[in-house]
Design a protein around this motif. Structure first.
Motif, short mmCIF file in Angstrom:
data_model
loop_
_atom_site.label_atom_id
_atom_site.label_comp_id
_atom_site.label_asym_id
_atom_site.label_seq_id
_atom_site.Cartn_x
_atom_site.Cartn_y
_atom_site.Cartn_z
N LYS A 199 0.84 -1.20 0.00
CA LYS A 199 0.00 0.00 0.00
C LYS A 199 0.88 1.26 0.00
N ARG A 200 1.92 1.23 0.84
CA ARG A 200 2.77 2.41 0.98
C ARG A 200 3.40 2.83 -0.35
N TYR A 201 3.80 1.85 -1.15
CA TYR A 201 4.42 2.19 -2.43
C TYR A 201 3.45 1.99 -3.60
N SER A 202 2.17 1.84 -3.28
CA SER A 202 1.10 1.52 -4.24
C SER A 202 1.55 0.51 -5.32
N LEU A 203 1.81 -0.70 -4.82
CA LEU A 203 2.25 -1.79 -5.70
C LEU A 203 1.15 -2.83 -5.82
N PRO A 204 1.08 -3.51 -6.99
CA PRO A 204 0.10 -4.58 -7.15
C PRO A 204 0.57 -5.85 -6.41
N ALA A 205 -0.30 -6.86 -6.37
CA ALA A 205 0.03 -8.10 -5.66
C ALA A 205 1.17 -8.84 -6.35
N GLN A 206 1.25 -8.71 -7.68
CA GLN A 206 2.32 -9.39 -8.42
C GLN A 206 3.27 -8.36 -9.02
N PHE A 207 4.56 -8.54 -8.78
CA PHE A 207 5.53 -7.66 -9.44
C PHE A 207 6.89 -8.36 -9.53
N ILE A 208 7.70 -7.87 -10.46
CA ILE A 208 9.08 -8.36 -10.62
C ILE A 208 9.96 -7.33 -9.93
N LEU A 209 10.94 -7.80 -9.15
CA LEU A 209 11.81 -6.87 -8.42
C LEU A 209 13.24 -6.97 -8.94
N THR A 210 13.92 -5.83 -9.04
CA THR A 210 15.37 -5.85 -9.19
C THR A 210 15.96 -4.76 -8.29
N ILE A 267 15.04 3.68 0.16
CA ILE A 267 14.13 2.77 0.85
C ILE A 267 14.80 2.24 2.12
N SER A 268 14.03 2.11 3.20
CA SER A 268 14.61 1.62 4.45
C SER A 268 14.90 0.12 4.31
N LYS A 269 15.80 -0.37 5.16
CA LYS A 269 16.18 -1.79 5.10
C LYS A 269 14.96 -2.71 5.34
N PRO A 270 14.13 -2.44 6.37
CA PRO A 270 12.95 -3.31 6.58
C PRO A 270 12.02 -3.32 5.36
N ASP A 271 11.83 -2.16 4.72
CA ASP A 271 10.98 -2.12 3.53
C ASP A 271 11.60 -2.91 2.38
N LEU A 272 12.91 -2.81 2.26
CA LEU A 272 13.60 -3.55 1.20
C LEU A 272 13.42 -5.06 1.40
N VAL A 273 13.59 -5.51 2.65
CA VAL A 273 13.42 -6.94 2.94
C VAL A 273 11.99 -7.36 2.58
N ALA A 274 11.02 -6.53 2.94
CA ALA A 274 9.61 -6.85 2.64
C ALA A 274 9.37 -6.92 1.13
N LEU A 275 9.98 -6.01 0.37
CA LEU A 275 9.82 -6.04 -1.10
C LEU A 275 10.41 -7.32 -1.68
N TYR A 276 11.57 -7.71 -1.18
CA TYR A 276 12.18 -8.99 -1.61
C TYR A 276 11.20 -10.14 -1.34
N GLN A 277 10.57 -10.11 -0.15
CA GLN A 277 9.66 -11.21 0.22
C GLN A 277 8.41 -11.24 -0.65
N LEU A 278 7.90 -10.05 -0.99
CA LEU A 278 6.59 -9.97 -1.67
C LEU A 278 6.70 -10.10 -3.18
N ALA A 279 7.92 -9.96 -3.73
CA ALA A 279 8.08 -10.03 -5.19
C ALA A 279 7.70 -11.42 -5.70
N THR A 280 7.10 -11.45 -6.89
CA THR A 280 6.76 -12.73 -7.52
C THR A 280 8.04 -13.40 -8.01
N VAL A 281 8.91 -12.59 -8.60
CA VAL A 281 10.20 -13.06 -9.12
C VAL A 281 11.24 -11.98 -8.84
N PHE A 282 12.45 -12.40 -8.51
CA PHE A 282 13.57 -11.46 -8.38
C PHE A 282 14.45 -11.60 -9.62
#
Length: 395
Positions: A199-210, A267-282
């Motif tokens: 919600k904070r970064y207005s992201l969809p449920a599925q995303f690719i992260l790099t 981005i803060s470290k906790p947010d970065l860890v959460a983005l890694y966790q929530l990404a569909t694919v890295f």
């Protein structure tokens, strides 16, 4: 083993803003594992503020405060270290190495300058540019050889980096010990993903992260094009630094595809860890890495990884990631297609990833690094006391 050795660690990386990532993080992770053996001293240079970190209080520190001109004079620094009975000085990164008249060792994380500069020379547009770059390469090569060949021993963070050192700088292989990095405990001990990050970064449920800065070797241009070629509307989220800014051609791709490509900075470290966790694919299809920590960070939190077939990446990823050709956008797009459409395959890579990360720990790295210090000190003592012709047989 009975004799106590005294090793001093170069802590300048903790003083120059690389605290959070890279060499600063490598050093802090090792210090956490060692937490105060009596045979280590931390060396800070007085001109810069010393960070007030709880972990540093466990260690004895030496503060070197020369006038700036003396700092570049190796003999002056070596005398300072000798006055504190230091037997070995360790540089925790390959930058700012001082060729000391005292046994010293260096951790080499990568020597990307050399292969990348050689590529640039091939692509140079004018003869003057080519000559300038060739002179630059010759100067840098001589300097690196002087700094690294004089060392009593080198640590390379991957077999690939060891090979690079022998190929580009002619460093003898027997001087180099390979000790892999570990993984930051923030990733290994991560709590369940904090979904409010979406919600904070207005992201969809599925995303690719790099996760990468806009440097040519990080290959973001090709990764972006590969993601734009996907049929689905699954965006690529790029966690990056403010500087360097994206080149103009990439900026126009971003402007024209705000739904499909997003940049996140600071981005803060906790947010970065959460983005890694929530990404569909890295996705980490870079052109050159000395190690490739983000690959393991993604695996550690259970996200399937696509990475490159080149440099250190196959060595670090093993069979636990889907490997693609970073120079071929179609290869990357096909890899993404495979994983995005096949939940079972994703699960398979997640399971392999969890197994893979067990092979990389700072506990192990710290133990191996201590052994390296012991071996390097005993070798340099042997060399100084042995007649020259027998020195190599005793090493």
């Amino acid at each position: 083993h009975g004799a106590i050795m005294l090793v001093a660690l170069d802590c300048r990386p903790l003083q120059d803003g690389s605290l959070g990532r890279g060499i600063g993080s490598y050093l802090l992770n090792l210090l956490e594992q060692w937490s105060s053996p009596d045979n280590l001293r931390l060396v800070f240079v007085a001109e810069k503020p010393i960070p007030d970190l709880p972990i540093l209080r466990h260690f004895k520190s030496l503060i070197y405060s020369p006038t700036p001109i003396l700092w570049r004079i190796p003999a002056h620094f070596a005398n300072f270290l000798r006055s504190h009975q230091v037997e070995l000085f360790h540089f925790s990164g390959q930058y700012n190495v001082i060729p000391l008249p005292l046994p010293y060792s260096v951790t080499v994380h990568d020597i990307m300058y050399f292969p990348l500069r050689k590529l640039e020379i091939e692509k140079a547009t004018s003869p003057w540019q080519r000559i300038r770059w060739i002179l630059d390469l010759v100067w840098m090569t001589l300097r690196a050889q002087r700094e690294l060949r004089k060392a009593a021993g080198l640590i390379a963070v991957s077999q690939f980096t060891k090979d690079d050192l022998t190929v580009h700088l002619g460093i003898p292989a027997e001087m180099i010990t390979v000790i892999h990095n570990g993984i930051d405990s923030d990733f290994l001990l991560a709590n369940p993903a904090n979904r409010s990050v979406l919600k904070r970064y207005s992201l969809p449920a599925q995303f690719i992260l790099t996760v990468a800065p806009f440097e040519e070797r990080k290959n973001l241009r090709t990764m972006i094009k590969s993601c734009l070629a996907l049929e689905e509307n699954i965006p690529l989220i790029i966690v990056t630094k403010r500087h360097p800014a994206p080149p103009a051609d990439i900026q126009s791709l971003l402007d024209n595809n705000p739904e499909k490509i997003r940049l996140l900075t600071e981005i803060s470290k906790p947010d970065l860890v959460a983005l890694y966790q929530l990404a569909t694919v890295f996705l980490f299809a870079t052109n050159y890495e000395g190690f490739g920590l983000p690959v393991l960070e993604a695996m550690a939190v259970g996200t399937p990884v696509i990475t490159s077939t080149v440099t250190s990446l196959p060595e670090i990823a093993g069979n636990a990631a889907l490997l693609v050709d970073p120079h071929n956008p179609t290869s990357i797009t096909q890899g993404l297609d495979q994983l995005l459409h096949d939940p079972e395959k994703r699960q398979d890579y997640v399971a392999k990833g969890f197994e893979r990360v067990k092979l990389f720990s700072y506990k192990h790295a710290a133990l191996e690094t201590m052994r390296f210090f012991e071996k390097t000190i005993s070798n340099s003592q042997t060399h100084t006391s042995a007649p020259k012709n027998t020195a190599h047989t005793l090493a």
